[in-house]
Design an enzyme around this catalytic site. Structure first.
Site, short mmCIF file in Angstrom:
data_model
loop_
_atom_site.label_atom_id
_atom_site.label_comp_id
_atom_site.label_asym_id
_atom_site.label_seq_id
_atom_site.Cartn_x
_atom_site.Cartn_y
_atom_site.Cartn_z
N LYS A 84 0.83 -1.21 0.00
CA LYS A 84 0.00 0.00 0.00
C LYS A 84 0.86 1.26 0.00
O LYS A 84 0.64 2.17 -0.78
CB LYS A 84 -0.90 0.06 1.25
CG LYS A 84 -1.90 -1.06 1.38
CD LYS A 84 -2.88 -0.79 2.53
CE LYS A 84 -2.22 -0.75 3.91
NZ LYS A 84 -1.72 -2.05 4.37
N ARG B 115 -0.78 -8.60 13.00
CA ARG B 115 -1.34 -7.57 12.12
C ARG B 115 -2.20 -8.20 11.02
O ARG B 115 -3.23 -7.64 10.63
CB ARG B 115 -0.22 -6.73 11.51
CG ARG B 115 0.35 -5.70 12.50
CD ARG B 115 1.78 -5.29 12.18
NE ARG B 115 1.95 -4.66 10.90
CZ ARG B 115 3.11 -4.62 10.24
NH1 ARG B 115 4.20 -5.17 10.75
NH2 ARG B 115 3.19 -4.03 9.08
N ARG C 134 -9.81 1.48 8.22
CA ARG C 134 -9.42 0.10 8.56
C ARG C 134 -10.52 -0.64 9.30
O ARG C 134 -10.33 -1.79 9.67
CB ARG C 134 -8.20 0.15 9.45
CG ARG C 134 -6.89 -0.25 8.77
CD ARG C 134 -5.80 -0.05 9.79
NE ARG C 134 -4.65 -0.86 9.54
CZ ARG C 134 -3.55 -0.43 8.90
NH1 ARG C 134 -3.51 0.78 8.40
NH2 ARG C 134 -2.51 -1.22 8.79
N ARG D 20 11.07 -0.84 10.79
CA ARG D 20 9.94 -0.52 11.67
C ARG D 20 9.88 -1.52 12.82
O ARG D 20 10.11 -2.71 12.62
CB ARG D 20 8.64 -0.59 10.88
CG ARG D 20 8.30 0.69 10.17
CD ARG D 20 7.11 0.53 9.25
NE ARG D 20 5.99 -0.16 9.87
CZ ARG D 20 4.83 -0.39 9.26
NH1 ARG D 20 4.64 0.02 8.02
NH2 ARG D 20 3.87 -1.02 9.88
N ARG E 267 11.89 -5.57 4.94
CA ARG E 267 11.59 -4.17 4.60
C ARG E 267 12.44 -3.20 5.43
O ARG E 267 12.67 -3.41 6.61
CB ARG E 267 10.10 -3.90 4.87
CG ARG E 267 9.71 -2.44 4.85
CD ARG E 267 8.26 -2.23 4.59
NE ARG E 267 7.39 -2.63 5.68
CZ ARG E 267 6.06 -2.59 5.62
NH1 ARG E 267 5.47 -2.21 4.50
NH2 ARG E 267 5.33 -2.97 6.65
#
Ligand code: ADP
Ligand code: ZN
Length: 223
Positions: free
Chosen positions: A13, A173, A88, A162, A127
């Site tokens: 996203k 998540r 969300r 992160r 990431r």
């Protein structure tokens, strides 16, 4: 133009939203980034958000909706916005509809990204993101590494991982997404604004390809 990025964590996203921001000239607004900035600055909001984010849970609706409602008043988003990570929950989506309809606006496109779960987990643990809040470029140490290890190609700032990008939190998540966010697929399908795209290495269709196609369709007025 109001575009919403929908999809489980790690589907791309943020990457696609960043590309569309550059190409379409409309602002990307990520609720996750707003919360992370507040955590970094040690604000009350940051402390509250962190207590949910570190567990892979959602920050409460009332808090999140207020933040977005305020953000939607700012001059830089009057001609358009790419909402990345909001709404969300169904309550957030309903609140957004009310806010927009009071302004005579509506959601134009919901870009729903899907990725196989194994690929999500792989992608998320590798990431890295640029620590410069003005840049925030996203890298992947395997798929899309920076030219110099640990340094952003675009701005030279350090890359960081992160805190919630670890295997345990990403699983929570994904569970949160399934329970609370996935009903939005049906919500926006009913409204006729849903566009679903698979982002997957397996079929060689990545975030950049999605951004290319969406940019082309918007510029040709096909929604
Ligand atoms: P990702 O989609 O990869 O999980 P985000 O940056 O969008 O990353 O979100 C990180 C975290 O921030 C979420 O797990 C959640 O705790 C919080 N968050 C972001 N957006 C929202 C939202 N709209 N409502 C509630 N919590 C949110
Ligand atoms: Zn950078």
């Amino acid at each position: 133009m109001i575009i919403i990025m929908l999809g489980a964590p790690g589907t791309g996203k943020g990457t696609v939203a960043g590309m569309l921001e550059e190409r379409l000239g409309i602002k990307q607004v990520s609720t996750g980034d707003i919360f992370r900035k507040n955590i970094q600055e040690g604000t009350e909001l940051g402390k509250l958000a962190d207590s949910y984010m570190s567990k892979g849970e959602l920050v409460p609706d009332d808090v999140t909706i207020n933040i977005v409602a305020d953000r939607l008043e700012k001059p830089d988003v009057q001609k358009g916005i790419i909402l990345d990570g909001f709404p969300r929950t169904v309550a957030q989506a309903e609140a957004l509809d009310t806010i927009l309809s009071n302004k005579g606006k509506k959601v134009d496109m919901v870009l729903n990204l899907i990725t196989p779960e194994e690929e999500i987990i792989e992608r998320v643990v590798s990431r890295r993101v640029c620590s410069n809040p003005e840049c925030k470029t996203i890298y992947n140490v395997i798929m899309n590494p920076p030219k110099q290890e640990g340094i952003c190609d675009k701005c030279g700032s350090h890359l960081v991982q992160r805190q919630d990008d670890n295997e345990e939190t990403i699983k929570a998540r994904i569970r949160t997404y399934m329970e609370q966010t996935s009903p939005l697929v049906e919500y926006y399908k009913t409204k006729g604004v849903l566009r679903t795209e698979e982002v997957s290495q397996r079929i060689n269709h990545l975030g950049k390809d999605v951004a290319d196609e969406v940019e082309r369709d918007i510029k040709n007025n096909i929604l």
